[in-house]
Write an enzyme that holds these catalytic residues in place. Structure first.
Site, PDB file in Angstrom:
ATOM      1  N   GLU A  67     -13.584   5.135  -0.082  1.00  0.00           N
ATOM      2  CA  GLU A  67     -14.388   4.176   0.684  1.00  0.00           C
ATOM      3  C   GLU A  67     -15.056   4.895   1.852  1.00  0.00           C
ATOM      4  OE1 GLU A  67     -12.236   0.216   1.135  1.00  0.00           O
ATOM      5  OE2 GLU A  67     -10.629   1.480   0.347  1.00  0.00           O
ATOM      6  N   GLU A  93      -9.209   9.276   5.755  1.00  0.00           N
ATOM      7  CA  GLU A  93      -9.303   7.824   5.635  1.00  0.00           C
ATOM      8  C   GLU A  93     -10.293   7.393   4.559  1.00  0.00           C
ATOM      9  OE1 GLU A  93      -7.411   5.488   7.146  1.00  0.00           O
ATOM     10  OE2 GLU A  93      -6.266   7.205   7.842  1.00  0.00           O
ATOM     11  N   LYS A  98     -14.942   3.745   5.926  1.00  0.00           N
ATOM     12  CA  LYS A  98     -13.717   3.603   6.708  1.00  0.00           C
ATOM     13  C   LYS A  98     -13.767   4.563   7.895  1.00  0.00           C
ATOM     14  CE  LYS A  98      -9.897   2.391   5.115  1.00  0.00           C
ATOM     15  NZ  LYS A  98      -8.544   2.338   4.539  1.00  0.00           N
ATOM     16  N   GLU A 122       0.850  -1.186   0.000  1.00  0.00           N
ATOM     17  CA  GLU A 122       0.000   0.000   0.000  1.00  0.00           C
ATOM     18  C   GLU A 122       0.887   1.238   0.000  1.00  0.00           C
ATOM     19  OE1 GLU A 122      -2.727   0.341   3.252  1.00  0.00           O
ATOM     20  OE2 GLU A 122      -3.727  -1.569   2.856  1.00  0.00           O
TER      21      GLU A 122
END
Length: 497
Positions: free
Chosen positions: A315, A324, A318, A261
């Site tokens: 997303e 985030e 999260k 990542e």
């Protein structure tokens, strides 16, 4: 680099298919309630020639969707399942039998991550990781797949007690009982040490010691490691080498590092001032350039670093700070969050008001004579679908329906997308299926769009109720995606090698 909106990130994806150097992939997280279905996500990935994808579980629907795509898939066993996998071999055997073998090798699984950043978990589960890895490996051996599917686990930089200077990199002694058998496992089975690298956090949490330019690969100065004399111009290399030196200190010199990542958020809470689209684009663009150049790190020059960009989509479920939920290259509607340059070399000027690229007029985009039928079909379907092109003119009885063949219809759709998205090289990519021409392809009553037109030429229009309305913003984002495929052959993405 504000206005130089590089398509690098997407290309990154595309780069995933680089023939030389490391591989560049994308993380496909699904912690959201508004994402497109897996088949649409995979279509997006394919159109950008992304050949390496990481998912965080072994969801059967997702595995099925990746079947026969040629995309190499990294799947995961979540932390919540570590206890079951570590306790009984039969659990690993059953999982492999039911969740993997029915879909392999049509779905090209190449890595299994057992647990994720377990040293950051609130409960002490690290002791379960290596036993679970051993059981998964044993299951793979029974199936004869242990040489084709590698087993590892991902880590945060929190496994280090020291990371600066890089030559002082050392693993934390509090994780010794976990890391020693882990590293022995990796060395014995030639599996990579997987680590998540985030210069963004280093800058956010210590901006007085880390400059933004250094974190973004933009630094004009160098940081010297006093112990080795090695010169560092970016945080990414410094963090990788901290792991390299930590491994060397324990005499694990043969273990390769894989970045599972990395990325940069495009939006954050009020105090997260560095989380912007410009910075995200700059980081991913420069990262791609860095990987394309195959420079390695100061401690290991020329070394290949397989890298996965986080992440495909924003997303919304999260937890944590606003950042985030904003690491994605694309919004859930499949439009791009910001533009990226495939090659990592060219610059694309952006209109700050519309976020749509601009270019000179006088060119059109048509289907390449060398493109395969599947590539043309995929490009046509995407342009008329997610690309938001008005394809009513190529429907039966409409001005551009004849000649009724794939090349003609694809050419019309490719050009419409191309013109609506700034008439740039990237907008005519279509994974290599599109080519630019200086000759106007219009014929009879079929008029091809030109730059500046708001939608398909009115002379072609007999409104089709099923036609997609054009959204310049959505298409600009989409363009990025397609552009990605262009560079597929140059980056980690190793898309089409």
């Amino acid at each position: 680099m504000g206005s130089a909106f590089l398509f690098a990130t997407l290309q990154l994806l595309t780069l995933f298919g680089v023939c030389r150097g490391g591989k560049i992939g994308i993380c496909y997280g699904r912690n959201a309630d508004d994402l497109p279905t897996p088949d649409k996500a995979v279509q997006l990935i394919k159109l950008h020639n992304i050949k390496y994808v990481r998912i965080y579980d072994s969801n059967i629907q997702v595995l099925k969707t990746f079947a026969n795509t040629g995309i190499e898939l990294m799947i995961g066993i979540p932390n919540a399942d570590l206890l079951a996998f570590s306790q009984f071999q039969s659990n690993a055997d059953t999982w492999l039998k039911n969740s993997i073998l029915p879909y392999y090798p049509a779905t090209k699984i190449t890595y299994i991550t057992v647990g994720a950043e377990v040293t950051e978990a609130p409960s002490n589960i690290s002791a379960m990781v290596v036993p679970a890895m051993q059981n998964v490996l044993t299951s793979l051996k029974k199936a004869g797949l242990h040489k084709k599917i590698k087993v590892s686990s991902t880590h945060s930089l929190g496994v280090l007690s020291r990371s600066f200077p890089p030559s002082a990199g050392a693993f934390s002694s509090k994780f010794a009982l976990f890391l020693k058998p882990m590293l022995e496992f990796l060395a014995e089975n030639q599996s990579p040490f997987m680590v998540n690298i985030y210069p963004y956090y280093a800058y956010r949490d210590s901006s007085s010691n880390v400059s933004l330019d250094y974190a973004l690969f933009e630094s004009s100065s160098e940081v010297i490691d006093p112990n080795t004399g090695l010169l560092y111009t970016n945080m990414f290399d410094a963090q990788i080498d901290a792991i390299n030196f930590a491994l060397m200190a324990l005499n694990f010199r043969t273990i390769q590092i894989m970045v599972t990542e990395t990325g940069w958020p495009s939006k954050g809470s009020p105090k997260e001032t560095a989380a912007t689209p410009d910075n995200a684009q700059t980081y991913n663009t420069n990262l791609i350039r860095h990987l394309i150049n195959d420079t390695g790190t100061p401690a290991k020059p020329g070394g290949e670093i397989d890298t996965y960009i986080f992440s495909l989509f924003n997303e919304n479920r999260k937890p944590g700070l606003e950042s985030e939920r904003n690491w994605g290259l694309f919004f859930p509607d499949q439009t791009s969050v910001y533009n990226l340059d495939f090659t990592g070399k060219s610059t694309v000027d952006i209109n700050p008001d519309t976020n749509v690229t601009t270019s000179s007029n006088g060119t059109w985009c048509i289907a390449s004579a060398n493109a395969s039928e599947p590539d043309l079909r995929n490009g046509l379907d995407w342009a008329c679908g997610s690309g938001n092109v008005d394809c009513s003119a190529i429907q039966p009885s409409q001005p551009c329906f004849e000649p009724d063949n794939l090349v003609s219809h694809a050419s019309y759709a490719f050009n419409s997308y191309y013109q609506q998205n700034g008439a740039t090289d990237i907008a005519c990519s279509f994974g290599g299926a599109g080519v630019r021409t200086n000759q106007n392809p219009s014929y009879d009553n079929c008029l091809y769009m030109t730059l500046g037109a708001n939608k398909t030429a009115s002379a072609n229009a007999t409104a089709n109720p099923l036609a997609k309305a054009s959204s310049s913003y959505a298409q600009a984002a989409s363009m990025l995606l397609l552009g990605c495929s262009v560079m597929a052959s140059f980056v980690l993405l190793q898309v089409s090698c």
